[in-house]
Design an enzyme around this catalytic site. Structure first.
Site, PDB file in Angstrom:
ATOM      1  N   GLY A 219       1.059  -1.526   0.005  1.00  0.00           N
ATOM      2  CA  GLY A 219      -0.004  -0.043   0.019  1.00  0.00           C
ATOM      3  C   GLY A 219       0.763   1.494   0.059  1.00  0.00           C
ATOM      4  N   GLY A 221       2.641   4.737   1.714  1.00  0.00           N
ATOM      5  CA  GLY A 221       3.441   5.392   3.048  1.00  0.00           C
ATOM      6  C   GLY A 221       4.369   4.511   2.974  1.00  0.00           C
ATOM      7  N   GLY A 222       5.073   5.027   4.447  1.00  0.00           N
ATOM      8  CA  GLY A 222       6.293   4.897   4.659  1.00  0.00           C
ATOM      9  C   GLY A 222       6.965   3.779   4.932  1.00  0.00           C
ATOM     10  CG  MET A 223       5.405  -0.177   8.135  1.00  0.00           C
ATOM     11  SD  MET A 223       6.334  -1.747   7.801  1.00  0.00           S
ATOM     12  CE  MET A 223       4.229  -1.983   6.365  1.00  0.00           C
ATOM     13  CD  GLU A 244      -4.420  -0.158  -4.030  1.00  0.00           C
ATOM     14  OE1 GLU A 244      -5.735  -0.904  -3.812  1.00  0.00           O
ATOM     15  OE2 GLU A 244      -4.275   0.483  -2.788  1.00  0.00           O
ATOM     16  N   GLY A 342      -8.405   0.326  -1.625  1.00  0.00           N
ATOM     17  CA  GLY A 342      -8.122  -1.038  -1.827  1.00  0.00           C
ATOM     18  C   GLY A 342      -7.818  -1.628  -0.691  1.00  0.00           C
TER      19      GLY A 342
END
Length: 440
Positions: A219, A221-223, A244, A342
């Site tokens: 997804g 983001g940083g992680m 996605e 998603g």
């Protein structure tokens, strides 16, 4: 001159001429992620004061919009975001920004049946010899918008990468109303979010669980990005990608030989995505690369398709959770931060894949503007917080203090497990609050 070249010339107009077709009350499918329309945007901004009740539909803003600067109070237009970014949150300080709740796998049906645009303005790559304009890094829901829009205006960007697809990644000139040549407007450069010690620790927990041949979705983001970089440096092999969003760290994984896609049951050997946003490295990787396959979101995110890949692994960020396992990934209370995107799709897709796993990740705490530290694991969600993933669907949850599996667990066990990975400074308080709520 070929037939398509002649038609191109007949439809080629100035940006001012193209935006002159906008009338009061129009819904405009405007831009999404890396596909912005800077030349049309500047022309549209010049006439926005002559219009009223315009609905501008946008998602994942990556460039400032001139039309916002021209109408900062929203007197002439409604800003409708399908996934908010820092820019959209900035706009919300002076005007109303409406968020449209979304399950991304259903986005094309929403466009076709529930909110069809009058006008589609889309940035594309230069036309090929067959009369097709390629959508480059952003396929998402644009094919549905093209199917139902009364008017299609394309802005040609000479710098846009040509992206191979599964399907739905091109628009033919016969469908187009007007063509505007944007010249060399570049691609939006989105720097990777800085990797923190907390992200690194969470990523380490997940990396231990990954296996050769897993098929990954990461997804925003940083992680997830931190994990992607760690995977690139690991000894994992034959990984697949069905996601996605395609991001820079996935390019690193390919270049380091971790991704082959050989073990995938659907689209073997290909990286499947619906939009890509990042640095120039990412756009160069996509350009004319047959390993990449861009599809509409109702393909990438559909359970019946994605879960056909064995060992599907979904990794996504979370804002907060309550002790029963409800997940909020969209808002801080009633204030929208991003969107559902998603996440729900892929939590479900991964679990329904043979050998699949879903991981939801969050730092154990956050610090507010007054310097006060709060736990992200809470007895109950913050008032007004949105439930992005309902508790029955939650599989693995990870913080920097560990990882737990909530599937099939009763309420008291869920609370016990979540408290065990909360920040130690908040555990006693969470235990007491869980008892007060009759959870423990």
């Amino acid at each position: 001159m070929s037939r398509w070249a002649a038609e191109y010339q007949s439809k080629l107009v100035s940006a001012e001429k193209a935006v002159s077709v906008v009338k009061d009350g129009d819904w405009i499918q405007y831009s999404f992620a890396a596909n912005t329309v800077p030349v049309l945007d500047a022309a549209f901004a010049k006439r926005i004061h002559d219009l009223h009740d315009i609905v501008i539909v946008n998602g994942i803003s990556t460039r400032p919009h001139a039309v916002y600067k021209a109408d900062p109070s929203g007197e002439h237009s409604i800003w409708k975001s399908t996934h908010m970014t820092g820019l959209d949150r900035l706009y919300a300080k002076t005007r109303t920004v409406q968020y449209a709740p979304l399950r991304y796998s259903e986005a094309l049906r929403y466009v076709r049946e529930n909110c069809p645009p009058n006008i589609l303005m889309i940035q594309v790559a230069p036309m090929d010899k067959h009369g097709f304009f390629n959508m480059g890094p952003t396929i998402t829901h644009f094919r549905a918008a093209a199917d139902v829009a009364d008017i299609i205006i394309v802005e040609v960007n000479e710098d846009m990468p040509y992206a191979h697809g599964g399907y739905g990644n091109n628009i033919h000139i016969s469908e187009v109303t007007y063509i505007v040549e944007g010249g060399h407007t570049g691609m939006p450069q989105i720097p990777e979010e800085e990797t923190t010690d907390v992200y690194q620790k969470i990523a380490e927990f997940i990396l231990e669980e990954l296996r050769d041949g897993d098929c990954l979705q990461l997804g925003i983001g940083g992680m997830p990005n931190a994990l992607g970089k760690m995977i690139a440096q690991s000894d994992l092999k034959d990984l697949g990608i069905h996601t996605e969003m395609l991001c820079d760290s996935m390019v690193d994984m390919v270049e380091m030989g971790r991704v082959t896609g050989r073990k995938k049951q659907i689209d073997p050997g290909r990286i499947v995505y619906t939009f890509a946003v990042g640095s120039q490295k990412l756009y160069d990787f996509i350009d004319n690369n047959p390993m990449c396959a861009g599809y509409p979101a109702d393909y990438t995110n559909d359970r019946s398709i994605a879960s056909r890949n064995n060992n599907m692994v979904s990794i996504n960020n979370v804002i907060e959770m309550d002790l029963t396992g409800q997940v909020c990934s969209e808002s801080k209370g009633t204030r929208m931060i991003s969107g559902a995107g998603g996440q729900l799709d892929f939590v479900d897709n991964a679990y329904n894949s043979k050998g699949g796993r879903s991981y939801l990740c969050l730092s154990s705490t956050y610090t507010d503007s007054n310097g006060k530290v709060h736990s992200r694991i809470k007895p109950v969600l913050t008032l007004g917080a949105v439930v992005t993933v309902p508790r029955p669907l939650v599989h693995y949850v990870a913080t920097e203090y560990g990882m737990v599996n909530l599937k099939g667990q009763p309420m008291w066990k869920r609370a016990e497990k979540l408290i065990s990975i909360a920040h130690p400074d908040f555990r006693d308080e969470l235990i007491q609050e869980a008892k007060d709520l009759n959870i423990l």
